[in-house]
Design a protein around this motif. Sequence first.
Motif, PDB file in Angstrom:
ATOM      1  N   TRP A  36       0.863  -1.181   0.000  1.00 40.03           N
ATOM      2  CA  TRP A  36       0.000   0.000   0.000  1.00 40.03           C
ATOM      3  C   TRP A  36       0.903   1.236   0.000  1.00 40.03           C
ATOM      4  O   TRP A  36       1.867   1.308   0.766  1.00 40.03           O
ATOM      5  CB  TRP A  36      -0.911   0.038   1.221  1.00 40.03           C
ATOM      6  CG  TRP A  36      -2.047  -0.921   1.190  1.00 40.03           C
ATOM      7  CD1 TRP A  36      -2.112  -2.155   1.781  1.00 40.03           C
ATOM      8  CD2 TRP A  36      -3.310  -0.731   0.526  1.00 40.03           C
ATOM      9  NE1 TRP A  36      -3.337  -2.739   1.531  1.00 40.03           N
ATOM     10  CE2 TRP A  36      -4.083  -1.880   0.758  1.00 40.03           C
ATOM     11  CE3 TRP A  36      -3.860   0.297  -0.229  1.00 40.03           C
ATOM     12  CZ2 TRP A  36      -5.388  -2.028   0.264  1.00 40.03           C
ATOM     13  CZ3 TRP A  36      -5.137   0.150  -0.726  1.00 40.03           C
ATOM     14  CH2 TRP A  36      -5.887  -0.999  -0.485  1.00 40.03           C
ATOM     15  N   PHE A  37       0.550   2.176  -0.858  1.00 40.81           N
ATOM     16  CA  PHE A  37       1.234   3.456  -0.928  1.00 40.81           C
ATOM     17  C   PHE A  37       0.182   4.557  -0.865  1.00 40.81           C
ATOM     18  O   PHE A  37      -1.010   4.300  -1.039  1.00 40.81           O
ATOM     19  CB  PHE A  37       2.022   3.573  -2.234  1.00 40.81           C
ATOM     20  CG  PHE A  37       3.221   2.664  -2.298  1.00 40.81           C
ATOM     21  CD1 PHE A  37       3.072   1.303  -2.544  1.00 40.81           C
ATOM     22  CD2 PHE A  37       4.504   3.151  -2.110  1.00 40.81           C
ATOM     23  CE1 PHE A  37       4.169   0.453  -2.595  1.00 40.81           C
ATOM     24  CE2 PHE A  37       5.605   2.319  -2.158  1.00 40.81           C
ATOM     25  CZ  PHE A  37       5.433   0.973  -2.408  1.00 40.81           C
ATOM     26  N   VAL A  48       3.456   2.896   2.568  1.00 36.64           N
ATOM     27  CA  VAL A  48       2.648   2.756   3.779  1.00 36.64           C
ATOM     28  C   VAL A  48       2.905   1.397   4.445  1.00 36.64           C
ATOM     29  O   VAL A  48       3.257   1.323   5.613  1.00 36.64           O
ATOM     30  CB  VAL A  48       1.151   2.905   3.472  1.00 36.64           C
ATOM     31  CG1 VAL A  48       0.326   2.680   4.742  1.00 36.64           C
ATOM     32  CG2 VAL A  48       0.855   4.280   2.879  1.00 36.64           C
ATOM     33  N   ALA A  49       2.728   0.322   3.673  1.00 37.85           N
ATOM     34  CA  ALA A  49       2.881  -1.015   4.242  1.00 37.85           C
ATOM     35  C   ALA A  49       3.083  -2.025   3.122  1.00 37.85           C
ATOM     36  O   ALA A  49       2.678  -1.790   1.980  1.00 37.85           O
ATOM     37  CB  ALA A  49       1.649  -1.396   5.070  1.00 37.85           C
ATOM     38  N   ALA A  50       3.703  -3.156   3.452  1.00 40.80           N
ATOM     39  CA  ALA A  50       3.905  -4.230   2.486  1.00 40.80           C
ATOM     40  C   ALA A  50       3.761  -5.573   3.187  1.00 40.80           C
ATOM     41  O   ALA A  50       4.002  -5.691   4.397  1.00 40.80           O
ATOM     42  CB  ALA A  50       5.278  -4.124   1.836  1.00 40.80           C
ATOM     43  N   ILE A  51       3.387  -6.583   2.396  1.00 43.31           N
ATOM     44  CA  ILE A  51       3.195  -7.927   2.937  1.00 43.31           C
ATOM     45  C   ILE A  51       3.656  -8.937   1.893  1.00 43.31           C
ATOM     46  O   ILE A  51       3.436  -8.760   0.699  1.00 43.31           O
ATOM     47  CB  ILE A  51       1.710  -8.125   3.322  1.00 43.31           C
ATOM     48  CG1 ILE A  51       1.495  -9.439   4.069  1.00 43.31           C
ATOM     49  CG2 ILE A  51       0.796  -8.016   2.101  1.00 43.31           C
ATOM     50  CD1 ILE A  51       0.109  -9.531   4.709  1.00 43.31           C
ATOM     51  N   THR A  78      -7.458 -10.922  -2.040  1.00 42.01           N
ATOM     52  CA  THR A  78      -7.661  -9.589  -1.493  1.00 42.01           C
ATOM     53  C   THR A  78      -6.605  -9.268  -0.429  1.00 42.01           C
ATOM     54  O   THR A  78      -6.257 -10.122   0.387  1.00 42.01           O
ATOM     55  CB  THR A  78      -9.065  -9.458  -0.880  1.00 42.01           C
ATOM     56  OG1 THR A  78     -10.043  -9.752  -1.879  1.00 42.01           O
ATOM     57  CG2 THR A  78      -9.308  -8.049  -0.359  1.00 42.01           C
ATOM     58  N   VAL A  79      -6.142  -8.021  -0.474  1.00 43.03           N
ATOM     59  CA  VAL A  79      -5.282  -7.487   0.573  1.00 43.03           C
ATOM     60  C   VAL A  79      -6.007  -6.317   1.219  1.00 43.03           C
ATOM     61  O   VAL A  79      -6.762  -5.600   0.552  1.00 43.03           O
ATOM     62  CB  VAL A  79      -3.903  -7.063   0.013  1.00 43.03           C
ATOM     63  CG1 VAL A  79      -4.040  -5.939  -0.996  1.00 43.03           C
ATOM     64  CG2 VAL A  79      -2.955  -6.664   1.138  1.00 43.03           C
ATOM     65  N   TYR A  80      -5.807  -6.156   2.523  1.00 42.80           N
ATOM     66  CA  TYR A  80      -6.517  -5.145   3.298  1.00 42.80           C
ATOM     67  C   TYR A  80      -5.533  -4.197   3.977  1.00 42.80           C
ATOM     68  O   TYR A  80      -4.386  -4.554   4.250  1.00 42.80           O
ATOM     69  CB  TYR A  80      -7.382  -5.808   4.377  1.00 42.80           C
ATOM     70  CG  TYR A  80      -8.359  -6.818   3.855  1.00 42.80           C
ATOM     71  CD1 TYR A  80      -8.047  -8.182   3.843  1.00 42.80           C
ATOM     72  CD2 TYR A  80      -9.603  -6.426   3.363  1.00 42.80           C
ATOM     73  CE1 TYR A  80      -8.948  -9.121   3.364  1.00 42.80           C
ATOM     74  CE2 TYR A  80     -10.501  -7.361   2.885  1.00 42.80           C
ATOM     75  CZ  TYR A  80     -10.171  -8.708   2.884  1.00 42.80           C
ATOM     76  OH  TYR A  80     -11.072  -9.625   2.407  1.00 42.80           O
ATOM     77  N   ALA A  97      -0.551  -2.018  -4.665  1.00 43.07           N
ATOM     78  CA  ALA A  97       0.457  -2.402  -5.643  1.00 43.07           C
ATOM     79  C   ALA A  97       0.825  -3.867  -5.470  1.00 43.07           C
ATOM     80  O   ALA A  97       0.745  -4.415  -4.368  1.00 43.07           O
ATOM     81  CB  ALA A  97       1.701  -1.532  -5.488  1.00 43.07           C
ATOM     82  N   ALA A  98       1.256  -4.481  -6.579  1.00 45.47           N
ATOM     83  CA  ALA A  98       1.631  -5.893  -6.565  1.00 45.47           C
ATOM     84  C   ALA A  98       2.925  -6.089  -7.338  1.00 45.47           C
ATOM     85  O   ALA A  98       3.221  -5.349  -8.284  1.00 45.47           O
ATOM     86  CB  ALA A  98       0.522  -6.745  -7.180  1.00 45.47           C
TER      87      ALA A  98
END
Length: 128
Positions: A36-37, A48-51, A78-80, A97-98
């Motif tokens: 997430w950006f 912002v965050a990554a997984i 889905t990513v949250y 983003a992916a």
Amino acid sequence: QVQLVESGGGLVQAGGSLRLSCAASGGTFSGYRMGWFRQDPGKEREFVAAINWSGGRIDYAEFVKGRFTISRVNAKNTVYLQMNSLEPEDTAVYYCAADSLRGWASANVRSPRDYNSWGQGTQVTVSS
């Protein structure tokens, strides 16, 4: 290439919460590192965050300060991003983003350059 669609943005008062969702299609979601950006007009896109693919590796920007949580459900593609204790400074367009090309160890997960698919963004506005 995977297609990404964000949802869940909106207007919220300071101290409130929002949950952003990013639905993926057209690829093997479980093989993607997700991030997430966010971006304000006239500013650079900000991490912002990554997984990672399994959810076992997670990274957050320092400004998150324990307020946001990234998660994913591979069975739902889905990513949250759960955002709590929102501040006016969190106002921005949030992008999902992916990336399927680089693993967690070989990528700079905080760099937009290391993601090869992007959603259209969802607006988050936090009023004071």
